[in-house]
Enzyme design. Structure first.
Site, mmCIF file in Angstrom:
data_model
loop_
_atom_site.group_PDB
_atom_site.id
_atom_site.type_symbol
_atom_site.label_atom_id
_atom_site.label_comp_id
_atom_site.label_asym_id
_atom_site.label_seq_id
_atom_site.Cartn_x
_atom_site.Cartn_y
_atom_site.Cartn_z
ATOM 1 N N ASP A 84 50.354 -44.048 -50.484
ATOM 2 C CA ASP A 84 51.261 -43.733 -48.534
ATOM 3 C C ASP A 84 50.374 -44.119 -47.479
ATOM 4 O O ASP A 84 49.241 -44.314 -48.017
ATOM 5 C CB ASP A 84 50.565 -41.831 -48.942
ATOM 6 N N ARG B 98 57.049 -49.623 -50.967
ATOM 7 C CA ARG B 98 58.219 -48.458 -50.364
ATOM 8 C C ARG B 98 58.316 -49.221 -49.004
ATOM 9 O O ARG B 98 56.973 -49.494 -48.655
ATOM 10 C CB ARG B 98 57.443 -47.597 -50.540
HETATM 11 P P1 FDA Z 1 66.593 -42.206 -39.906
HETATM 12 O O1 FDA Z 1 65.015 -41.910 -39.137
HETATM 13 O O2 FDA Z 1 66.979 -42.961 -38.640
HETATM 14 O O3 FDA Z 1 67.122 -40.900 -40.403
HETATM 15 C C1 FDA Z 1 69.105 -41.669 -40.572
HETATM 16 C C2 FDA Z 1 69.135 -40.099 -40.847
HETATM 17 O O4 FDA Z 1 68.642 -39.133 -42.542
HETATM 18 C C3 FDA Z 1 69.613 -38.695 -39.771
HETATM 19 O O5 FDA Z 1 70.858 -39.091 -39.123
HETATM 20 C C4 FDA Z 1 69.668 -37.434 -40.509
HETATM 21 O O6 FDA Z 1 71.070 -37.900 -41.108
HETATM 22 C C5 FDA Z 1 68.878 -38.008 -41.959
HETATM 23 N N1 FDA Z 1 67.308 -37.878 -41.747
HETATM 24 C C6 FDA Z 1 65.713 -38.809 -41.289
HETATM 25 N N2 FDA Z 1 64.854 -37.121 -41.223
HETATM 26 C C7 FDA Z 1 65.216 -36.108 -41.692
HETATM 27 C C8 FDA Z 1 64.669 -35.054 -41.915
HETATM 28 N N3 FDA Z 1 63.320 -34.961 -41.006
HETATM 29 N N4 FDA Z 1 65.661 -34.421 -42.243
HETATM 30 C C9 FDA Z 1 66.982 -33.598 -42.145
HETATM 31 N N5 FDA Z 1 67.859 -34.788 -42.856
HETATM 32 C C10 FDA Z 1 66.903 -36.077 -41.763
HETATM 33 N N6 FDA Z 1 56.761 -42.115 -43.782
HETATM 34 C C11 FDA Z 1 55.120 -42.922 -43.455
HETATM 35 O O7 FDA Z 1 54.926 -43.167 -42.012
HETATM 36 N N7 FDA Z 1 54.584 -43.184 -44.418
HETATM 37 C C12 FDA Z 1 54.913 -43.043 -45.946
HETATM 38 O O8 FDA Z 1 53.828 -43.029 -46.533
HETATM 39 C C13 FDA Z 1 55.570 -42.558 -46.056
HETATM 40 N N8 FDA Z 1 56.548 -42.383 -47.175
HETATM 41 C C14 FDA Z 1 58.235 -41.872 -47.577
HETATM 42 C C15 FDA Z 1 58.770 -41.883 -48.828
HETATM 43 C C16 FDA Z 1 59.976 -41.532 -48.349
HETATM 44 C C17 FDA Z 1 60.642 -41.745 -50.113
HETATM 45 C C18 FDA Z 1 61.243 -41.553 -47.636
HETATM 46 C C19 FDA Z 1 62.468 -41.452 -47.795
HETATM 47 C C20 FDA Z 1 60.481 -41.854 -46.469
HETATM 48 C C21 FDA Z 1 58.666 -41.468 -46.388
HETATM 49 N N9 FDA Z 1 58.383 -42.086 -44.911
HETATM 50 C C22 FDA Z 1 57.096 -41.945 -44.733
HETATM 51 C C23 FDA Z 1 59.437 -41.181 -44.143
HETATM 52 C C24 FDA Z 1 59.625 -42.209 -43.202
HETATM 53 O O9 FDA Z 1 58.752 -43.040 -42.397
HETATM 54 C C25 FDA Z 1 60.660 -41.532 -42.189
HETATM 55 O O10 FDA Z 1 60.168 -41.017 -41.347
HETATM 56 C C26 FDA Z 1 61.588 -41.113 -42.189
HETATM 57 O O11 FDA Z 1 62.328 -41.014 -43.203
HETATM 58 C C27 FDA Z 1 62.905 -40.928 -41.528
HETATM 59 O O12 FDA Z 1 63.876 -41.980 -41.199
HETATM 60 P P2 FDA Z 1 64.672 -43.102 -41.916
HETATM 61 O O13 FDA Z 1 64.689 -43.874 -42.504
HETATM 62 O O14 FDA Z 1 65.614 -41.531 -43.089
HETATM 63 O O15 FDA Z 1 66.171 -43.082 -40.754
#
Ligand code: FDA
Length: 308
Positions: free
Chosen positions: A135, A185
């Site tokens: 991570d 990732r």
């Molecule tokens: P965005 O924040 O724009 O969200 C898009 C949509 O997804 C939202 O409108 C909502 O519908 C849904 N959504 C997103 N987050 C949600 C929540 N918490 N609750 C409910 N709905 C939600 N970060 C990091 O800094 N280091 C890491 O190692 C990781 N590892 C990691 C693994 C995996 C498999 C994922 C999916 C994510 C991470 N992250 C992470 C977290 C990442 O950086 C980020 O904060 C979240 O994925 C939210 O960003 P989105 O890309 O989903 O888009």
């Protein structure tokens, strides 16, 4: 503003004491965390794998400042991998490891301690037919984490890492890590970062995500699209087509409890989908970052406190 306050609270021991002491918090935590013990994580894996999804497991913990706790993290992963192997759930699945939980911040020897703990986990993962991804945490740890990735990849070439599009440096990191065998990732980034190192506007983080995706999809490694953003998912699908990628040369990843319907829909369409399953009693930092990502989660949290 709100999100920034929550991310500050995620690192405050005072806020941790207050929030974890409220019994109603647990109900909301359950939405994002599979449970507090290994068996809870394994049960979630059984269910997800049974519905055609892959998993990556995170034994929750971070920012360890004590050597015994770093070793307990290592041993916890070793026990998890052994349990998964015994139940026939190891092969093709993955563990996600935070180096700060393995001792990265333990003074002058921290990097070495974290690397050796991570090495022991990678060895167990390899023996069980599992994968492992490091991570990514806040920007101060990135050079160290990528250095450890480089060293461990000499023995475990399938070891993956995470890059965060919020950071200015990430397009360069993507270029450096888009090579054959590399598993990256790509996420937007979950930490509060200063404007000297990271985009502050969500629109800029999103645009950077697309630029990074372009680099990874055009490269020779395995892009792991870590996002719940349906726009990013559509763009990833179209970039994969443009670059002539087969469905098994990249994957989508989403967090446990978020967009479960979309996880299944993508898997049914033939995509590889991996669900990030966190479990353990040290859920505070992880939980606060999930609240910060979406104000609606905070409203849900507030309602569950008031409805007691
Ligand atoms: P965005 O924040 O724009 O969200 C898009 C949509 O997804 C939202 O409108 C909502 O519908 C849904 N959504 C997103 N987050 C949600 C929540 N918490 N609750 C409910 N709905 C939600 N970060 C990091 O800094 N280091 C890491 O190692 C990781 N590892 C990691 C693994 C995996 C498999 C994922 C999916 C994510 C991470 N992250 C992470 C977290 C990442 O950086 C980020 O904060 C979240 O994925 C939210 O960003 P989105 O890309 O989903 O888009």
């Amino acid at each position: 503003m709100l999100s920034s306050a929550l991310l500050t609270a995620a690192r405050s021991s005072r806020a941790r004491g207050l929030i974890t002491a409220v019994p109603a918090t647990r109900k909301v935590v359950e939405r994002f965390v599979a449970g507090e013990v290994t068996e809870d994580g394994v049960r979630a894996v059984e269910e997800l794998v049974g519905s055609g999804l892959h998993v990556t497991l995170d034994r929750l913990g971070e920012d360890t400042l004590d050597r015994a706790a770093a070793e307990a993290t290592r041993d916890g992963y070793l026990a998890l991998i052994e349990t998964l192997a015994d139940r026939g759930l190891a092969s093709g699945n993955e563990v996600s490891v935070k180096l700060s939980a393995c001792g990265q911040a333990l003074g002058a020897d921290g990097e070495k301690i974290a690397r050796e703990n991570a090495r022991a986990i990678a060895e167990a993962a390899k023996a069980a037919g599992m994968l492992m991804t490091l991570d990514m945490e806040d920007h101060t740890t990135i050079d160290s984490t990528l250095g450890i990735l480089r060293e461990l990849r000499e023995d475990f070439p399938w070891l993956g890492a995470v890059l965060q599009s919020a950071l200015y440096r990430t397009e360069d990191d993507c270029r450096a890590l888009a090579h054959e065998g590399s598993r990256i990732r790509l996420v937007k980034g979950a930490y509060k970062e200063p404007d000297t190192v990271a985009h502050q506007a969500k629109s800029e983080v999103d645009k950077a995500y697309v630029r990074c995706l372009r680099i990874l999809m055009a490269g020779r490694g395995r892009p792991m699209v870590g996002s719940h953003d349906l726009r990013m998912i559509r763009i990833a699908e179209s970039l994969a087509r443009e670059n002539g990628r087969s469905a098994d040369s990249y994957e989508f990843q989403m967090l446990y409890g978020i967009r479960a319907f979309e996880q299944r829909r993508l898997a049914e369409s033939g995509a590889t989908v991996r669900v990030y399953v966190p479990y353990g009693d040290d859920w505070y930092g992880y939980f606060m970052r999930r609240l910060a990502e979406r104000p609606a989660n905070l409203a849900f949290f507030a309602r569950s406190l008031l409805s007691r």
